[in-house]
Every structure is written in structure tokens, then in C-alpha cells.
Design a protein around this motif. Structure first.
Motif, PDB file in Angstrom:
ATOM      1  N   VAL A 103       0.004  14.642  -5.470  1.00 54.92           N
ATOM      2  CA  VAL A 103      -0.277  13.409  -6.203  1.00 54.92           C
ATOM      3  C   VAL A 103      -1.676  12.893  -5.874  1.00 54.92           C
ATOM      4  O   VAL A 103      -2.033  12.764  -4.709  1.00 54.92           O
ATOM      5  N   VAL A 104      -2.466  12.588  -6.910  1.00 51.10           N
ATOM      6  CA  VAL A 104      -3.799  11.990  -6.734  1.00 51.10           C
ATOM      7  C   VAL A 104      -3.759  10.620  -7.416  1.00 51.10           C
ATOM      8  O   VAL A 104      -3.922  10.515  -8.632  1.00 51.10           O
ATOM      9  N   PRO A 105      -3.543   9.532  -6.644  1.00 54.29           N
ATOM     10  CA  PRO A 105      -3.196   8.226  -7.223  1.00 54.29           C
ATOM     11  C   PRO A 105      -4.407   7.386  -7.607  1.00 54.29           C
ATOM     12  O   PRO A 105      -4.644   6.328  -7.036  1.00 54.29           O
ATOM     13  N   VAL A 106      -5.156   7.838  -8.613  1.00 53.72           N
ATOM     14  CA  VAL A 106      -6.316   7.071  -9.108  1.00 53.72           C
ATOM     15  C   VAL A 106      -6.339   7.163 -10.635  1.00 53.72           C
ATOM     16  O   VAL A 106      -5.655   8.007 -11.226  1.00 53.72           O
ATOM     17  N   PRO A 107      -7.158   6.325 -11.300  1.00 53.85           N
ATOM     18  CA  PRO A 107      -7.237   6.398 -12.763  1.00 53.85           C
ATOM     19  C   PRO A 107      -7.632   7.803 -13.234  1.00 53.85           C
ATOM     20  O   PRO A 107      -8.392   8.516 -12.554  1.00 53.85           O
ATOM     21  N   GLY A 108      -7.116   8.152 -14.393  1.00 48.91           N
ATOM     22  CA  GLY A 108      -7.339   9.491 -14.932  1.00 48.91           C
ATOM     23  C   GLY A 108      -6.024  10.226 -15.133  1.00 48.91           C
ATOM     24  O   GLY A 108      -6.000  11.284 -15.736  1.00 48.91           O
ATOM     25  N   GLY A 109      -4.950   9.640 -14.637  1.00 48.96           N
ATOM     26  CA  GLY A 109      -3.599  10.142 -14.922  1.00 48.96           C
ATOM     27  C   GLY A 109      -2.996   9.211 -15.967  1.00 48.96           C
ATOM     28  O   GLY A 109      -2.724   8.048 -15.666  1.00 48.96           O
ATOM     29  N   VAL A 110      -2.836   9.692 -17.181  1.00 47.64           N
ATOM     30  CA  VAL A 110      -2.472   8.837 -18.310  1.00 47.64           C
ATOM     31  C   VAL A 110      -1.119   9.268 -18.868  1.00 47.64           C
ATOM     32  O   VAL A 110      -0.953  10.422 -19.275  1.00 47.64           O
ATOM     33  N   LEU A 111      -0.169   8.333 -18.877  1.00 44.74           N
ATOM     34  CA  LEU A 111       1.177   8.621 -19.395  1.00 44.74           C
ATOM     35  C   LEU A 111       1.182   8.660 -20.919  1.00 44.74           C
ATOM     36  O   LEU A 111       0.546   7.816 -21.564  1.00 44.74           O
ATOM     37  N   LEU A 112       1.931   9.592 -21.473  1.00 46.03           N
ATOM     38  CA  LEU A 112       2.131   9.683 -22.917  1.00 46.03           C
ATOM     39  C   LEU A 112       3.573   9.295 -23.209  1.00 46.03           C
ATOM     40  O   LEU A 112       4.494   9.797 -22.557  1.00 46.03           O
ATOM     41  N   ARG A 113       3.762   8.422 -24.193  1.00 51.27           N
ATOM     42  CA  ARG A 113       5.121   7.935 -24.488  1.00 51.27           C
ATOM     43  C   ARG A 113       5.439   8.083 -25.972  1.00 51.27           C
ATOM     44  O   ARG A 113       4.553   8.036 -26.819  1.00 51.27           O
ATOM     45  N   GLN A 114       6.710   8.242 -26.239  1.00 50.24           N
ATOM     46  CA  GLN A 114       7.220   8.186 -27.610  1.00 50.24           C
ATOM     47  C   GLN A 114       8.474   7.324 -27.580  1.00 50.24           C
ATOM     48  O   GLN A 114       9.409   7.625 -26.799  1.00 50.24           O
ATOM     49  N   ASP A 115       8.505   6.271 -28.410  1.00 52.59           N
ATOM     50  CA  ASP A 115       9.656   5.355 -28.409  1.00 52.59           C
ATOM     51  C   ASP A 115       9.981   4.893 -26.989  1.00 52.59           C
ATOM     52  O   ASP A 115      11.150   4.800 -26.606  1.00 52.59           O
ATOM     53  N   ASP A 163     -12.568   5.743 -13.636  1.00 52.48           N
ATOM     54  CA  ASP A 163     -12.383   4.856 -14.791  1.00 52.48           C
ATOM     55  C   ASP A 163     -12.833   5.522 -16.079  1.00 52.48           C
ATOM     56  O   ASP A 163     -12.166   5.401 -17.108  1.00 52.48           O
ATOM     57  N   ASN A 164     -13.954   6.235 -16.021  1.00 54.59           N
ATOM     58  CA  ASN A 164     -14.394   6.946 -17.225  1.00 54.59           C
ATOM     59  C   ASN A 164     -13.421   8.071 -17.582  1.00 54.59           C
ATOM     60  O   ASN A 164     -13.144   8.308 -18.761  1.00 54.59           O
ATOM     61  N   ASP A 165     -12.926   8.764 -16.568  1.00 57.44           N
ATOM     62  CA  ASP A 165     -11.922   9.807 -16.815  1.00 57.44           C
ATOM     63  C   ASP A 165     -10.739   9.216 -17.589  1.00 57.44           C
ATOM     64  O   ASP A 165     -10.259   9.798 -18.567  1.00 57.44           O
ATOM     65  N   ALA A 166     -10.274   8.052 -17.130  1.00 55.33           N
ATOM     66  CA  ALA A 166      -9.115   7.416 -17.765  1.00 55.33           C
ATOM     67  C   ALA A 166      -9.441   6.995 -19.194  1.00 55.33           C
ATOM     68  O   ALA A 166      -8.621   7.165 -20.105  1.00 55.33           O
ATOM     69  N   ASP A 167     -10.641   6.455 -19.390  1.00 51.90           N
ATOM     70  CA  ASP A 167     -11.005   6.003 -20.741  1.00 51.90           C
ATOM     71  C   ASP A 167     -11.075   7.182 -21.705  1.00 51.90           C
ATOM     72  O   ASP A 167     -10.655   7.066 -22.862  1.00 51.90           O
ATOM     73  N   ALA A 168     -11.594   8.299 -21.242  1.00 51.40           N
ATOM     74  CA  ALA A 168     -11.656   9.481 -22.118  1.00 51.40           C
ATOM     75  C   ALA A 168     -10.250   9.948 -22.483  1.00 51.40           C
ATOM     76  O   ALA A 168      -9.980  10.281 -23.644  1.00 51.40           O
ATOM     77  N   ALA A 169      -9.359   9.953 -21.499  1.00 53.85           N
ATOM     78  CA  ALA A 169      -7.987  10.397 -21.778  1.00 53.85           C
ATOM     79  C   ALA A 169      -7.295   9.455 -22.753  1.00 53.85           C
ATOM     80  O   ALA A 169      -6.601   9.892 -23.671  1.00 53.85           O
ATOM     81  N   LEU A 170      -7.496   8.160 -22.552  1.00 48.38           N
ATOM     82  CA  LEU A 170      -6.901   7.170 -23.457  1.00 48.38           C
ATOM     83  C   LEU A 170      -7.376   7.390 -24.887  1.00 48.38           C
ATOM     84  O   LEU A 170      -6.581   7.387 -25.831  1.00 48.38           O
ATOM     85  N   ALA A 171      -8.678   7.588 -25.030  1.00 53.52           N
ATOM     86  CA  ALA A 171      -9.232   7.806 -26.367  1.00 53.52           C
ATOM     87  C   ALA A 171      -8.681   9.104 -26.946  1.00 53.52           C
ATOM     88  O   ALA A 171      -8.400   9.196 -28.143  1.00 53.52           O
TER      89      ALA A 171
END
Lengths: 140, 140, 140, 140
Positions: A94-106, A121-129
Motif C-alpha cells: 500500500v502506498v497511501p498518497v494521492p494518485g490512487g483513484v477509486l472507480l465506482r458504478q452505482d 496531487d498532479n498524479d491524482a488530477d490526471a487520473a481523475l480527468a
């Protein structure tokens, strides 16, 4: 719903496109399924050789705990020994920093993206986008 | 010469195409660089969740030993305890059967493909065809 | 389709009932989800303390490889070093003998039962009967 | 006295009932015996896939140290490196926060409940209520 390989490839392509658009350093992007297992991964030219494990660690913790990277980091800042212990029971993956982005459906977690290469933070923003470009609900 | 991500993606696409052409079960395909580190991976829909580790194990042993899957299997058949010991020193990451295919340029190893999903021999044939389609020297 | 906890409890109850009906030794029964993660477990009175890990190992290999215990055992008999290597890449968590039973819906693996306590064949038969009592397709 | 499987099932049912009564998030509940070995486990629908390891980690530390989760947390707050070291000698299996509840009979530890899913304090309260409903002395 199960993430398909085509969706995983789309998520990676969209995340990488966003990284280029933001002018980020070379990114490494993994997509895990709802069980935390690797569906697809790409490491951009110029990235350090060990990036797979970091990308996977960000996404793995998100899936296994049901907690995205920013929430994991907040918990680690507040209670470092807890996240260290959690990492122990998950075999140090486990690497507990931004950049791990959960994907959800319903509302249900269907997988996660893990991104590493630039600032967390940039890693996370890219994943979100990337997730938004692929039409999936995401939580960073 | 260093394998680029574009080359890795081409290798994966060509291997998967060959698998479809041969009518194989869903394949999982990894490409490692000359240091044994993951460049790219794809797991086809319907493959079992644990396929990343098997694909990686086939390719990792190939790179680390400089010995493709068929040669590793021959050695394992002749001297099982040797390959078990080798696996020990590599942290249990080696799967010594066909499907780990070395990539070479001017004789030097530049990486490996690892394929799993069908019989080991079919896995190796798909990877070989993938390497040839991508214009790289390969040894199964 | 995702296995619910109620289904997992039904599978365990039906497997244990079958064990009693067959006159088996105390059983330990785990149900894993499609990602190989524990949903529910019960260890009957009189079973040895280490039975959780054996039950989990039978079911975990089944899910991760998409191969039930009897097929794993056949492969281990034919090519022992291969199953040893596979176990290595899965962190030593695979017990390749009967008693790891795949659960399927419309052909897709939705989880597995792992049973230990009597002979491996009896363990597998109890799990099969449990799956059938719960109305799920199963492969031992 | 040895905890029976029936008692373990009662403990889990009572803990889950309390969680529902308190309106908690989906809980995962493990019961370990006096040797720290798993007797029974249930993960409620909607809980993250990795919850078994966290529940077990809370209960395992409690049994192995003879110290419930709240006391472990106090020690971790006061001397983080000590609990990290303790975790090392126990193979990284200890999660030193509330939710690991010791079960006693005539003063002797007969096992532990581990609960995870909501806040650590709510997890502990549900386990305590579960133990009381089952008529066992408990310490959170």
C-alpha cells in the motif's frame, strides 16, 4: 459491473493524455479490477524502472480499503502507525498518497487507477480527468 | 537500445492478435525491459484474476537468467532443485515454462514478453509471432 | 454477479451439512469472492487450529488460476516445479489439491469454496454438494 | 474453556446486529481462538474486499499481546516504534487500534473479536455489545 480491458485501456490513454496536456513528467498508470488485480499498465518512456510497484501500491490500497489516496494520506498524517500496520497486513503493497483513484458504478467500487510520476496531487488530477474522459465516477 | 512504450504496446497488440488468430483462450501479456521491470501489461476479458503474476514470472525469469522459457523448462525437468533454488534467490518470481520469450537486438537482451492463458506452448508461439510482427528478434 | 454474504453463509452451511451426512471429520470451510478475498469462514469444533490457511489456499489458487483443485493437482502431479513456481508468484498461498471448488455463473467465476478436514476428495465432494444445495454451478 | 464455533457464530451475529442498530457502515467481524487462529469470519455486503486482513490484525494483536485494541493504541501513541517492532516480530499481522476486543473467562483470555468497517471506536463498541449479548466478559 466488471471493468473490461477496453475500458482499462481507455482510462490509461485518457490519463496519459491529461498528463501531456498538463505538462507532467512521464507517467506510469495501472488499472486494477474490483479485487485489486492488474488489468492493464503502461509506463511512459523516461519514467524510472520501479514505477509499476508505486502505481500498483496507490491503486491497491484504494481498492482493498475502499478509500482513495487522499483519504489514505489524511489517515496516515493523523495516525501514521495505523497506516503502517494496514500496510503490514496487506504485505507491504500500500502506498497511501494521492494518485490512487477509486472507480465506482452505482456507488460500488469497480476498480481503481494508480498513477505515479509527477507530484502526488498532479498524479491524482490526471487520473481523475482520465476517469471522467472515460465516463466513470471517480474519487481521488 | 531500449524498448519504448510504443514498442511494448505493439508487442502486446501483435501477441494478442496472434492469440485470436490461433483461437486461444483469453491471454494476459506483459512486456519487461532489460532490467526485468514492467513496461506494459494487458489482461484480456475472461482471464483469471491472477494472470499478471504468471505472465510476469515467465518474463522475469527469462530476463534475469538470460534464458527463455523453453530452456528454463528443460533445466527444471533435468534438475528441479536447481530451478527451485534459482527461484529462491529471485524472491519466488520465476515461472520456468514456455511463454517467457527473450527479445534481442544485435545479440543483446533488451527485454522479454510473458504470456499466459492457454497451454504453455501456445502462449510461447503467440509471443514469438508477436515479436516477429513487431520486427524484433525473439527466442522462446 | 457478486456473491452475497447470505449466499456465502448458505454455501458454508450446506457444505457442513453434507460433511455431517457423509460422516466426515470436522471441516473448515471458506468462501472467497471473485477477487480471491475472504467473504466468510467457519472452523468446526475439533479441527486443528491451522485449518483456515489450508482452506483459503485451496480456494485462493482456484480463483487466481481459474482452475479447480482437481485440475491443479493433475498439473502438480505432471509438472511439480510449475505449481511450485506458481505458488511462489502468489506468495505461497496456493494448496493445489481437491477441496478448492470454483463457483460459476453464466460461465464466469464468481468465487470459490475451500474445504479441509477430511481426505481431499471428501472435502471436494462436500463442497460440491454444498454448492449444489445453494443452487450454484460448481467445478471441483 | 475453549470457544466453540457456535459461540463464535453467536458473537458475530450479535456484533453485526449491534452495528445495524447503531447504523454503522458494513462490518467485517472475525473471531479468533486463544491461540490467535481463525474460528469464524463474516464480511457484510458493501465492505471493501481487504477487510478480512484488518479484522484479523485487530484481533490477532489482542490475543498475542493479551492487550485489547484501546490499550494497543495508547501504547502506539506513546511509543510508535515499540508497536512497529512488535508488529515485526508477529510478521506484520497486528493492527493496534480499537476494534480488537479480548474475550475472557475467569480472567483467562479465550479469544478475541476483530471488527472493522466504521470508525475504530464504533467498531469496538459493536464488538463489546456483541460479546455482552453472547454472555462473555470482554475488554475493548
Amino acid at each position: 459491473m466488471t471493468l473490461s480491458l477496453d475500458q482499462a485501456r481507455t482510462l490509461i490513454a485518457a490519463t496519459r493524455n491529461k498528463g501531456r496536456e498538463m505538462g507532467l513528467k512521464p507517467l506510469s498508470v495501472v488499472v486494477l479490477d474490483a479485487g485489486g488485480h492488474v488489468l492493464a499498465f503502461e509506463r511512459e518512456d523516461g519514467a524510472a524502472p520501479g514505477r509499476f510497484a508505486i502505481a500498483q501500491g496507490k491503486a491497491y490500497g484504494a481498492v482493498m480499503l475502499g478509500m482513495a489516496g487522499r483519504a489514505q494520506m489524511a489517515r496516515a498524517e493523523a495516525q501514521a502507525y495505523f497506516m503502517a500496520a494496514v500496510n503490514g497486513v496487506y504485505g507491504g503493497q500500500v502506498v497511501p498518497v494521492p494518485g490512487g483513484v477509486l472507480l465506482r458504478q452505482d456507488g460500488a467500487v469497480i476498480g481503481a487507477i494508480g498513477v505515479t510520476g509527477d507530484s502526488s496531487d498532479n498524479d491524482a488530477d490526471a487520473a481523475l480527468a482520465g476517469a471522467q474522459a472515460a465516463g466513470l465516477d471517480a474519487e481521488a
